[in-house]
Structure formats: C-alpha cells, structure tokens
Write a protein that holds these residues in place. Structure first.
Motif, short mmCIF file in Angstrom:
data_model
loop_
_atom_site.label_atom_id
_atom_site.label_comp_id
_atom_site.label_asym_id
_atom_site.label_seq_id
_atom_site.Cartn_x
_atom_site.Cartn_y
_atom_site.Cartn_z
N GLY A 82 59.85 49.43 47.86
CA GLY A 82 58.94 50.17 46.99
C GLY A 82 59.71 51.04 46.02
O GLY A 82 60.66 51.73 46.42
N GLY A 83 59.31 51.03 44.77
CA GLY A 83 59.98 51.86 43.77
C GLY A 83 59.36 51.66 42.41
O GLY A 83 58.38 50.92 42.26
N LYS A 84 59.92 52.36 41.43
CA LYS A 84 59.46 52.24 40.06
C LYS A 84 60.68 51.87 39.23
O LYS A 84 61.70 52.56 39.29
CB LYS A 84 58.87 53.58 39.58
N SER A 85 60.58 50.80 38.47
CA SER A 85 61.75 50.38 37.69
C SER A 85 62.03 51.40 36.58
O SER A 85 61.12 52.01 36.04
CB SER A 85 61.52 49.00 37.08
N GLY A 86 63.30 51.58 36.28
CA GLY A 86 63.69 52.46 35.19
C GLY A 86 64.24 51.68 34.02
O GLY A 86 64.46 52.22 32.95
N ASN A 87 64.48 50.38 34.26
CA ASN A 87 65.00 49.51 33.22
C ASN A 87 64.48 48.11 33.49
O ASN A 87 64.99 47.38 34.32
CB ASN A 87 66.54 49.53 33.24
#
Lengths: 587, 219
Positions: free
Chosen positions: A164-169
């Motif tokens: 789980g996470g949020k992409s930064g690129n």
C-alpha cells in the motif's frame, strides 16, 4: 544413517522464504518440477499463530522458535582480523529465521523499493564527485542492473505482497502526496497508502517547515482486504502492533507463509520438504555444472536430490556458506583482495532522535513500524555530499511504533539505568515521546567479509560461517550528519527535550538492530568482483542461481525485503524465459 | 522461608531458598515499590526468573553451547561457559560469600543502603567474584528483572499487570485500533493480558480481540 539418491527434478530450490517461495511459484507454474528444501518446520498460520498467544512479546521477541536454532547452527563474529571470532551464542543484533516462510515471516513490513541511484552507486558517485571521493578500502560497486530493467519486477512483487502506498513518480510525472524522489513507476501501488498517525502528522508538519516533502511510507500490512497476484486473500490490518519479530494473527502482513505458500501448495509440480538441512551443492566432474544437492532429512538420513537447475534462495549467511562448503567460486582473501565468495558483506546503519514532551501524550502501542511518515531528502543522490565528505544516504521517518513494553520504553538522556528514578522516567515517558528514525546505507569494505571459521562447527560437524565486520569512518560521519538534521527536525517539534541512541563506534552483535545482513555472494557484471551475473547466475556453475540479500554489493538505505522479492521475480523470469530454452550462460 | 513472609503466595521450581531471599532483596532495588505502585518483588519478578531458569532458556536450549570458551569483547556478546541456571546459582552463592566475609551476613540480611551500594559495585564490576564477572551477572539480572516486570503475566511476573499499568500500556489490542490509529486523543484502558484471555477472565469478540474497559481521566 542411510544414503539415498532420489529421482531428478527440473529445479531444486534451497530455502522457502521470500526467494524460495516466489521462485518455486514462478517456476512450478511455468510447468517445471520443483522441490523446495527447508531446514525449518512447517507452520500453519491458523493454528500456530492465533490470538491471544501472538501478542506475547517475551516469546516472539526473545525466545522464539521461529528464529534460527543457534544450538545447531550459528555464525562466529569478530570486529577485525586481529581478533579471534567467537560464536554468536544467543540471538541479538539480527534474527535470521528457521521455518517454512523464512525470515520474512517475522519482518516489519516496510516495503520500499531501492532508488535508481542505488543500483549504479559507484558510477554515479564517480560521475558526480570523482573517483577519489570513494575511500580506498571501499568495495563500492554497481549491481549490473538498472532501474528500467527491474521496475516491472518491483511491480510484480508489490502485487504479490499487496503493498500500500501513493506513487510520487508515475511514468516520469511527479505526483503530489507521494515520494518525489522515488524512481519512475509504471503503475500505482496495488493498495492505497496508510493514513498518518498523530506522531506522523507532527513529524510531517515539522519536516515541511524545514522544506522537506513528507509522504506515507509504503507498507506490506494490508490497507484494505486484498487478493494478490497468486489469488491469495489477505485481510486489512487492524493496527494492533506486534509486527516485527512476530507473525500476524490477522494474516494482514504479507509474508511468504500467507501470500505465496497457500498458492504454491496447489501447484501440481511442486513439492515442499521441510526439516531438510542442505549440506552442499554437488557438482559433476568438470566442476562447472551442478548435479543437485545433498541434505540431511528429518530422520537423519543423508539424501541426494539431483536437479537440472539449483537455486540457492536462503538467507545471506546460508547462501554464502553453502557456496564455501561446496567449493563453488573462489573464496575471498582480504589480504590480497582476490576471490569473491564472502566478499562485500555488509549491514545497515540505524539511529534515532527521540523527542520528549510534557504536554503531549501518544498511543505508541497502536500501529506498527510500517505505518510511517517519511522523508527522502537525504536518500539516494538528492543532497550534494561533496562538501559533507561522505558517501551514503538514508531515509528518515516517524512511525506508529507499536511500542511493546519490554523493548519499547525510552527515557531521556541522563536517566539512571535502574532504580526509582528510572521507574519514574519510564512511567512518565513511555507515552510522551516520539522517535525520528534514521535508516542508512552501509558500504562494503575490503576488511568486512564472510569466510569459514577454523574452529567452531555446527551440529553436522561443518565449519560455521565467520563474520568479520566493523563500522567505518564514512558511515560514522554520515550518521553524525543525519543525527544533526534529525535533531533540527526534533527541535521544530518543540518538545521538552531530545535524546538519541548512540551505539558506539564498533559494531556489536548484542541488542537488536536489524535483520538486514547482505552480501557475500554479490551480483555484478565482472566475474572478478562478483559471484553471480545480473541474472543471479553463478559465473562458475551456469545451472546454479544464488538469489537473495546475499547478492547486494552494498546495502542501500531502504530495507532489503522488497528488493529481495524483486530479484526473485527477476531471476525466475530469466530462468523460465531464457535459461530453460537455451541453458548456459545468460550473459 | 516461612509462609507468613511469602506475601504473594509464590512457589519455586529451580531457585533455592537463599537464592529467593537474595533475588527478592536485589530486584526490589532495581525496580522499587513507590507511590507509583509495586516494585519488582511484589510484581513476582523472582517467580518470573525462577520459571525462566527452569525453561529451555535456563539451559540455553536454543543457544550455541560448544567450546572453546573465551572471554571475548563486549561486542561479541554472551561468551560464558555457564548456562543461565549456572550463572544464577554460582553468582548468588559467591556474592553471599563475599557479603558474609566483608559484613558477616548474606546479602539479603544487610541494610538497604548497603545492598544498594553493593549492587552498584556489581554493575561496575568492582567486586571480584571467584568464578565470573560481577557485571556479567548484574547485566543478566537487570535484563531478566525488566523482562519479568513488563512481560505478559503468563510468565509469573507483572502480577496484576502492574508493569503495564505503570506505562499506560493496554496490553492486547482491540478491533478499535483500526479507527484509533490516527487519533490524537490519549487512549487509556484497563490492560488485558494473554493470561486474562486464556483463563477466560476477559471475553473476546468474533475476531478474537478482547473488549477494553476504558479508563476515564480528567484532562
């Protein structure tokens, strides 16, 4: 004791952890017959790890039967060549596992990819700072792979472990809310990011005020119910703590036992053999081809398991030791710098700054270390280290620690070690502090290495692996710099006081640090400085693949598990797409 | 030991009577009884140590025990030839002998301030025992005292969860933590132990989580 020679199989896999389970799954589902040998016993997540017994800190953190049984096999350790290495008699700085599922069953769940910089560290450091910037005794080297080659395999692993996470690129475009310094990813994480804890929000505010860009660290504790690539169901994390060192009773922390083995058990061409301790890889008369492995089975019989391909997918120590015991590859000699097996053993730098408060109270027992708010401004090649005079980097974070009562107590500096004052300080501060944690690189050096111990033996009469390792000035300078930066963040939090963990200038094997032991059988593009090529294939024995943390030429800042999983996907793909069709060297 | 001074109804598997007396006196200095609550003695830490010594840890069941044995550096960790059972038996007997020679009585019968001074000397390795380092024994004793005071009461220490109450640690998590993980409100609940659930003192929900009793606090 009898000697048995079994029927040959396509692939013999040694170890059933992250590497062993994923490679077995990938190769068996491609139709190959696979036998997986595991020294530990089988566990049933439903009956071995159930509530309330999973919430037993003493058992799982200190006396666990899922850690390596040191009575049978351990390592010996010394700081340098002038000392006599002595056996690690009890578990301390690190906790290798011994069970079906391996060490990763009790991992913390921090699921970070490395940065593109990490795979080409020597080239990029030389390019930016010049050759002379690298210490003379430092064996810094490139991995032989690039970010663009391996990115799809990170993506694959994340869809096995439900990260789980949020992409930064995303495809080269910087995304708000994610880590702007990460490598470009081809798709979004399979699961949403965590929401920050109270401590995380305070850290984010302080970090932002200093110009850093906070984000929620990627986690393998499910942020929603998730069915993975192998169609295995995992449940949303209840944030109850007891993560690292423990096995999740919710099945919410992805690990080989919960995320891979249930699917693997359904593969018709796969067989798991627990309680089998592999002694060596066997070779044919040319010495250039592996014929299989020899192991001691549960009843003490010596068994030969022939196979067309052998995969060593065990812990860093076991992979290196099996190569040494099998006479594969030239053992590293620190006096001449020649040889490769055991070369470039490395570890992980860690530290923390604690901020104490009189007017704030937290719930440090809720959550787990993988629920964290991070910054990556000190990671990779973001800051100019030219004027700072060190090579290396770190990520910095504040986590919802899941602070357990034996190991999770923190007191301000100057507090006595025991007695009434200590008791008062513990009572006041357990819920009134937060930690800013540093997780840093550790480079490889000529004098840090693994070989076979001349004196101490395991239960089978074979020499123990000997570790010669100490911290180096470069890492100590880096940690001093990071400690200063984290102290600045700590000051911005306006607490009543600051404290830190100072672990001294010499590495010691007591007191838990991290189970991030790497190297010894490293990957690379030069057979004189690596054991395996970029596809994890032995330079000397082309049907032998050595996969795992053992392949890291040095240790980047981010935790190793995600990259170990990625390498398993990458190596499995090279075997089933290329090697099987055209056996021989892949490079 | 007479029944009358065995205030917590303790029983012992491995430890001998003089060892119990020694440890009760010593651990009470390490974590004393004060206005915050009971100290290590009344928390059952000596029972905890006894059970640990009788367990596989007491004989280093999962530790490497092969020789040769050398002292090693501090970085090399535990290198004693003795198992924890032997360390406790030998060290207590030798410290008591030291006390009898120097002060005419065993450790447990000395005045409190004298005991405290002796513990500090042991910690600094200032007392030369015939068979082992006094600091080595002290460090093991402190480690076990800390464990016993804060481990689940399942192991005989942390009686009435006094260690957890001291910290404000609620023990086993509840299903509410999913929601509480982002909260900035301090959460206080009566601690629940593994022992509580195993013995049926605290019921659990369908997921197996206990229900917490919230402690209301004036803020």
């Amino acid at each position: 004791m009898s000697n048995t020679k079994l029927k040959s199989v396509d692939v013999v896999v040694v170890g059933s952890g992250v590497v062993g389970s994923i490679m077995s799954m990938e190769l068996a589902s491609a139709g190959l017959s696979v036998v997986c040998l595991e020294r530990g016993r089988s566990f049933d997540v439903n009956t071995d790890f159930y509530k309330p017994n999973v919430y037993d800190e003493l058992k799982f953190d200190r006396h666990s039967d899922i850690f390596q049984n040191l009575a049978r096999d351990t390592i010996t350790f010394r700081n340098n060549n002038a000392q006599t290495a002595l056996p690690m008699r009890e578990m301390g700085a690190f906790k290798p596992g011994e069970m079906v599922g391996g060490t990763a069953v009790h991992w913390g769940g921090n699921a970070r990819r490395f940065l593109p910089h990490d795979f080409e560290m020597r080239s990029r450091i030389e390019q930016r700072y010049g050759k002379s910037f690298i210490p003379e005794d430092c064996n810094l080297q490139d991995w032989g792979i690039t970010w663009d080659e391996v990115e799809p395999y990170y993506d694959q692993f994340e869809h096995i472990f439900g990260v789980g996470g949020k992409s930064g690129n995303l495809n080269g475009e910087i995304q708000a809310g994610g880590n702007p310094h990460e490598g470009s990813r081809s798709r979004e994480y399979p699961n949403p990011p965590t929401r920050p804890s109270y401590e995380g929000r305070l850290f984010a505010d302080a970090a932002s005020s200093l110009g850093y860009v906070p984000f929620q660290g990627p986690t393998a504790a499910m942020t929603q119910d998730y069915r993975n690539l192998y169609r295995v169901q995992m449940l949303e994390c209840a944030r109850g703590g007891f993560c690292s060192s423990h096995v999740c009773a919710q099945g919410a922390k992805a690990n080989p036992l919960t995320s891979v083995h249930p699917a693997l058990a359904r593969q018709p061409t796969f067989e798991l053999r627990p309680l089998c301790n592999v002694l060596r890889v066997n070779k044919d008369s040319t010495g250039k081809k592996a014929t299989g492995v020899t192991y001691i089975d549960a009843r003490g019989n010596e068994v030969e398991q022939p196979g067309s391909i052998v995969v060593l997918g065990a812990y860093c120590f076991s992979n290196t030791r099996l190569l040494l015991l099998s006479g594969i590859g030239i053992p590293y000699d620190p006096r001449t710098g020649k040889g490769v097996v055991g070369r470039n053993y490395s570890y992980q730098q860690g530290g923390s700054v604690h901020v104490f408060f009189d007017d704030r109270e937290f719930n440090p027992f809720i959550g787990g270390g993988q629920l964290n708010t991070s910054i990556d401004e000190f990671n990779g090649d973001v800051i100019d280290r030219g004027p700072l005079g060190f090579i290396g980097c770190a990520y910095v974070n504040t986590s919802a620690r899941g602070a357990a009562p034996i190991k999770g107590k923190v007191v301000p500096p100057g507090t006595p070690r025991w007695g009434g004052e200590w008791k008062k300080a513990v009572a006041h501060n357990y819920r009134r502090n937060m930690a800013i944690t540093i997780h840093g690189t550790c480079l490889s050096y000529q004098h840090n290495y693994l070989d076979l111990d001349p004196t101490y033996k395991d239960a089978y009469g074979l020499p123990l692996l000997r570790m010669t390792f100490d911290w180096n000035d470069n890492e100590l300078r880096m940690m001093k710099y990071l400690d200063e930066r984290c102290t600045e963040i700590g000051r911005a939090l306006n607490g009543s006081g600051l404290g830190g963990k100072n672990k001294g200038t010499h590495f010691g094997i007591t007191g838990y640090q991290s189970t991030h032991n790497v190297g010894g059988a490293v990957m690379g593009s030069n057979p004189w400085t690596s054991v395996v090529n970029k596809y994890m294939q032995s330079w000397d024995v082309s049907n032998l693949f050595v996969v795992g943390g053992s392949a890291f030429p040095q240790n980047p800042a981010n935790g190793p598990t995600e990259t170990i999983g990625m390498l398993a996907c990458w190596a499995a793909d090279a075997i089933k797409e290329n090697y099987v069709r055209n056996p021989g060297s892949l490079v | 030991m007479t029944l009358s001074d065995n205030l917590i109804g303790a029983s012992y598997v491995y430890l001998l009577e003089p060892e119990v007396r020694f440890l009760e006196a010593a651990v009470e200095h390490l974590i004393p009884t004060d206005e915050l609550g009971p100290g290590a003695r009344d928390a059952g830490v000596v029972v905890y140590i006894d059970r640990q010594l009788a367990s596989s840890w007491g004989v280093h069941g999962r530790m490497y025990r092969g020789g040769p044995w050398m002292e090693g550096t501090p970085q090399q960790g535990y290198q004693s030839r003795f198992t924890p059972q032997e360390v406790y038996r030998i060290a207590i007997s030798e410290i008591d002998q030291h006390c009898k020679t120097a002060f005419g009585r065993p450790f447990a019968q000395l005045a409190g301030d004298r005991q405290l001074r002796l513990l500090k000397q042991l910690e600094k390795d200032e007392i030369a025992l015939p068979s082992l380092s006094s600091k080595f024994f002290f460090d093991l004793l402190w480690r076990n005292t800390d464990e016993g005071y804060f481990a689940d009461p399942l192991y005989g220490g942390n009686r009435d969860k006094v260690g957890w109450k001291l910290l404000g640690f609620p023990g086993l998590p509840t299903s509410e933590y999913r929601r509480l993980v982002t909260s900035s409100e301090p959460y206080h609940a009566e601690p629940v132990s593994v022992l509580d659930v195993q013995t049926g003192k605290v019921p659990v929900d369908a997921e197996g989580f206990p229900k917490h009793v919230i402690i209301k606090r004036d803020r």
